[in-house]
Design a protein around this motif. Structure first.
Motif, PDB file in Angstrom:
ATOM      1  N   ILE A 165       6.656   5.665 -10.816  1.00  6.30           N
ATOM      2  CA  ILE A 165       5.345   6.235 -10.467  1.00  6.30           C
ATOM      3  C   ILE A 165       5.351   7.748 -10.657  1.00  6.30           C
ATOM      4  O   ILE A 165       4.316   8.348 -10.965  1.00  6.30           O
TER       5      ILE A 165
ATOM      6  N   GLY B   6       0.833  -1.202   0.000  1.00 11.87           N
ATOM      7  CA  GLY B   6       0.000   0.000   0.000  1.00 11.87           C
ATOM      8  C   GLY B   6       0.858   1.238   0.000  1.00 11.87           C
ATOM      9  O   GLY B   6       0.849   2.027   0.944  1.00 11.87           O
ATOM     10  N   ASP B   7       1.637   1.374  -1.050  1.00 15.67           N
ATOM     11  CA  ASP B   7       2.540   2.512  -1.192  1.00 15.67           C
ATOM     12  C   ASP B   7       2.935   2.598  -2.659  1.00 15.67           C
ATOM     13  O   ASP B   7       3.337   1.605  -3.253  1.00 15.67           O
ATOM     14  N   SER B   8       2.835   3.785  -3.211  1.00 20.05           N
ATOM     15  CA  SER B   8       3.053   3.911  -4.658  1.00 20.05           C
ATOM     16  C   SER B   8       4.495   3.615  -5.071  1.00 20.05           C
ATOM     17  O   SER B   8       4.749   3.297  -6.221  1.00 20.05           O
TER      18      SER B   8
ATOM     19  N   GLY C 248       2.044  -0.643  -6.624  1.00 17.58           N
ATOM     20  CA  GLY C 248       1.567   0.140  -5.494  1.00 17.58           C
ATOM     21  C   GLY C 248       0.052   0.075  -5.496  1.00 17.58           C
ATOM     22  O   GLY C 248      -0.565   0.189  -6.551  1.00 17.58           O
ATOM     23  N   ILE C 249      -0.537  -0.146  -4.323  1.00 18.86           N
ATOM     24  CA  ILE C 249      -1.996  -0.329  -4.273  1.00 18.86           C
ATOM     25  C   ILE C 249      -2.605   0.510  -3.146  1.00 18.86           C
ATOM     26  O   ILE C 249      -1.900   0.998  -2.268  1.00 18.86           O
ATOM     27  N   GLY C 250      -3.931   0.643  -3.189  1.00 18.38           N
ATOM     28  CA  GLY C 250      -4.656   1.346  -2.136  1.00 18.38           C
ATOM     29  C   GLY C 250      -5.037   0.395  -1.012  1.00 18.38           C
ATOM     30  O   GLY C 250      -4.817  -0.821  -1.109  1.00 18.38           O
TER      31      GLY C 250
ATOM     32  N   ARG D 267       2.544   2.726 -12.786  1.00 14.21           N
ATOM     33  CA  ARG D 267       2.450   1.979 -11.538  1.00 14.21           C
ATOM     34  C   ARG D 267       3.579   0.972 -11.423  1.00 14.21           C
ATOM     35  O   ARG D 267       3.937   0.554 -10.334  1.00 14.21           O
TER      36      ARG D 267
END
Lengths: 216, 481
Positions: free
Chosen positions: B230, B133-135, B149-151, B235
């Motif tokens: 990014i 959870g980090d770009s 990287g995800i939300g 991504r």
């Protein structure tokens, strides 16, 4: 997740390209362990003239009167009109959480950053992409008319303007399905547990080193 | 049929199923967790009564919020002065205990920035799918791993199902051929790439960095480049596996051993784009044209070689861009036409997931060795990327070089890259920073960030303003000394 079918709402124009997620919700507010309550700090550095702190009561803070969302005509806004590459930068889902918590249901822009775009769909917030020309026209219309509202009909994939004319937009069918029905994406994926397990077993046979235990 | 790109191969090897609408379920081999984007994901699991699908796929460490002063760190979580930060770090601790997830907690020597820790432990391996959870998860693509990287909702999704709902991206290749000049580093390459294609140039793409200049880089350099994919909108960043990759991985705690090592290496050697693979986009740069870079604005694409001047918005034809430049100059307190070397600095930050690895610290140490931080600099700090990087640097005596020169030697964490802890810029202060984002307010309310390489940051610390590091460290001889 709350469903999104048809939404009619007041539109506010944010005339600025490359709005990043640090701008949407600055880092000091990411310390919360909840998903709600971020609305009061949405666009914090644009909205207020002082430096905001986490857990602060925002009611008495000095407002930047030039900032669009502080103008009385946009009170009750739920549709944000934005420029290219909206939501770039950090992956923080706090950005759509803050937009949602403030009252937004839809963001319209010529382009979005990938991660932000994805995150919106998980939170019942609809990002719509129109061409630069279409967005330009909406900016002119919205700035020119107080109370300018749009109706977003997700099922029909159209945005209806006040004069009744329509703009069609594209959306992935899976994402549309999830939004229209307010579906829990994890629940949907877990319906495929059998297929995931079958894949995992084969994957482990082929790449056993990927399944090494990580011992503390 | 045309050959496959590296991205195509990684995608195919992790594809659980494709849906009619083009979306797919991708199997995830590794998830890295930190304290900021995971609490709501664990909370989601609890509310739904779900368990993690495969606990051993997850590895956690606190990084964003952790203090970097010895005093606060020695006490552990209780020592974190900021009560809100303390709750978040404590929550990660509690969640890892509850679900049985391996965590390198704050006092563990292996704690550090997730994107430094994963590769360091061999928890990131070639051919893996990695999410966090980090770009800046794009970093791990340096290993020929498919890293997204995800939300937070996706963090929860991967915890629950070991899958990510993904849509295949387009293939972009950035080729950098030739030899980098003396004093020019991986950071300068990636800043030059972003300057060329823009912050949205790679949107919707997986960028593979290739060419002889990339092949010549160490793993640290490749991580710096993929890390900032990014910042070009992509991504995913990737570099093909070669012997440099394999040598780096060998012997790491979670790297395969024995027969498995042999099998893994055989597979890893296939992790490159086929010669007849077709890319949707290709961008070409010549390494010898790249100069040390400095950002002057509030977006990483607002970058120029150190010898140039701040651009004039009046000279920009695109109205949106011109407005962006105008706004940036106002925020940064700069004038069009001003020399970049005339920008006076208040603080210097050497650290972040982009540039806090041992090679970065060595590059900075070479520049400051035997010199002093300028009197006009309020603070210059070095924040190593992990406890193990710190230990290695101390073994090499780098900490002494920094301290003697007047830089602060801190405990590992994200620190002033995003200023979630106490390390931040004051209003209007200019900072030479080795981090990755120069957005408004990123390093503190009203703070003015200039992104540079570790060597350039170190040179700026000594001079008090930007200088061309090549003028300070004259030749390769001294660079190695």
């Amino acid at each position: 997740m709350k469903a999104f079918t048809v939404h009619k709402g007041l539109v506010a124009p944010l005339d600025r390209a490359n709005v990043d997620t640090d701008m949407i919700i600055p880092k000091q507010f990411l310390k919360s362990i909840k998903r709600t309550g971020f609305g009061k700090n949405l666009f914090d550095e644009l909205r207020y003239t002082d430096a905001g702190e986490a857990d602060q009561d925002c009611s008495g803070r000095p407002l930047n009167n030039d900032f669009v969302l502080n103008q009385p005509r946009y009170k009750g806004v739920s549709v944000l009109l934005a420029r290219q590459n909206f939501g770039c930068g950090s992956s923080r889902e706090h950005a759509p959480w803050a937009l949602d918590d403030f009252g937004f249901r839809c963001v319209i822009a010529p382009s979005f950053a990938d991660i932000f775009f994805n995150n919106c769909f998980k939170n019942g917030l609809l990002p719509i992409v129109f061409s630069e020309e279409q967005v330009d026209e909406l900016f002119v219309a919205c700035e020119g008319e107080e109370g300018y509202s749009l109706t977003i009909d997700l099922k029909r994939q159209v945005v209806v303007k006040p004069d009744g004319s329509e703009l069609a937009f594209e959306i992935d069918s899976f994402r549309k399905e999830c939004l229209v029905n307010g579906l829990d994406e994890i629940g949907l994926t877990l319906r495929e547990s059998g297929a995931i397990k079958t894949f995992e077993d084969k994957h482990q046979q082929r790449f056993p080193w990927l399944f090494k235990e990580l011992n503390a | 049929m045309a050959g496959k790109t590296l991205y195509d191969k990684l995608w195919d090897d992790h594809l659980v199923m494709s849906r009619d609408d083009g979306s797919a379920l991708l199997y995830i081999d590794r998830q890295l967790l930190h304290e900021v984007t995971s609490p709501q994901a664990f909370e989601g699991l609890r509310i739904a009564g779900r368990q993690p699908w495969r606990i051993s796929a997850n590895l956690a460490t606190p990084d964003h919020n952790v203090p970097t002063t010895v005093d606060e760190r020695e006490v552990g979580i209780e020592g974190i002065v900021d009560p809100v930060s303390k709750i978040q770090v404590q929550t990660l601790d509690d969640n890892c205990s509850e679900f049985g997830i391996t965590q390198y907690a704050m006092k563990d020597i292996r704690q550090g920035i997730v994107h430094v820790v994963g590769p360091e432990q061999g928890a990131t391996l070639p051919g893996m799918t990695v999410v966090c959870g980090d770009s800046h998860t794009a970093t791990h693509g340096a290993f020929g791993a498919l890293a997204h990287g995800i939300g937070t909702s996706e963090v929860e999704h991967v915890l629950a199902s070991q899958c990510l709902v993904a849509k295949k991206m387009k293939n972009m290749r950035v080729r950098v051929d030739g030899t980098l000049g003396h004093g020019v580093t991986a950071k300068d390459i990636v800043l030059a790439v972003i300057g060329k294609i823009g912050t949205a140039g790679g949107t919707g793409c997986a960028i593979e960095f290739a060419g002889t200049a990339i092949e010549a880089l160490s793993m640290e350099g490749r991580m710096t480049i993929c890390n900032m994919a990014i910042e070009a909108g992509a991504r995913v960043g990737l570099v093909a596996v070669d012997n440099t990759t394999i040598e780096y991985v060998k012997g790491r705690p979670f790297a395969p051993e024995g027969v498995e090592w042999e099998a893994a290496v055989n597979y890893w050697h296939t992790l490159h784009s086929d010669v007849d693979a077709i890319f949707d986009y290709e961008v070409i740069l010549n390494a010898c044209d790249i100069q040390p870079q400095v950002t002057w604005g509030t977006s990483p694409e607002m970058v120029a070689p150190v010898g140039s001047v701040v651009p004039d918005p009046e000279a920009e034809d695109d109205a949106t861009k011109a407005e962006g430049i105008r706004r940036a100059l106002q925020y940064m307190g700069l004038e069009a036409g001003q020399l970049l070397t005339s920008i006076k600095l208040d603080r210097v930050f050497i650290g972040s997931c982009t540039n806090s690895r041992i090679e970065d610290l060595r590059a900075a140490a070479v520049v400051v060795k035997g010199r002093k931080v300028a009197d006009t600099i309020k603070q210059a700090m070095v924040v190593p990327g992990s406890g193990l990087v710190k230990q290695q640097a101390e073994k090499e005596g780098l900490d002494k070089i920094f301290v003697e020169a007047g830089l602060e030697w801190r405990e590992p964490g994200c620190s002033m890259c995003l200023a979630m802890n106490a390390d931040k810029l004051g209003e209007g202060e200019h900072c030479a920073s080795t981090s990755n984002r120069n957005f408004e307010g990123r390093q503190g309310f009203g703070g003015r960030t200039h992104l540079v390489s570790p060597a350039m940051a170190a040179a700026a610390a000594v001079a008090g303003y930007f200088v061309d590091v090549r003028d300070l460290v004259k030749d390769k001889q001294e660079e190695r000394a």
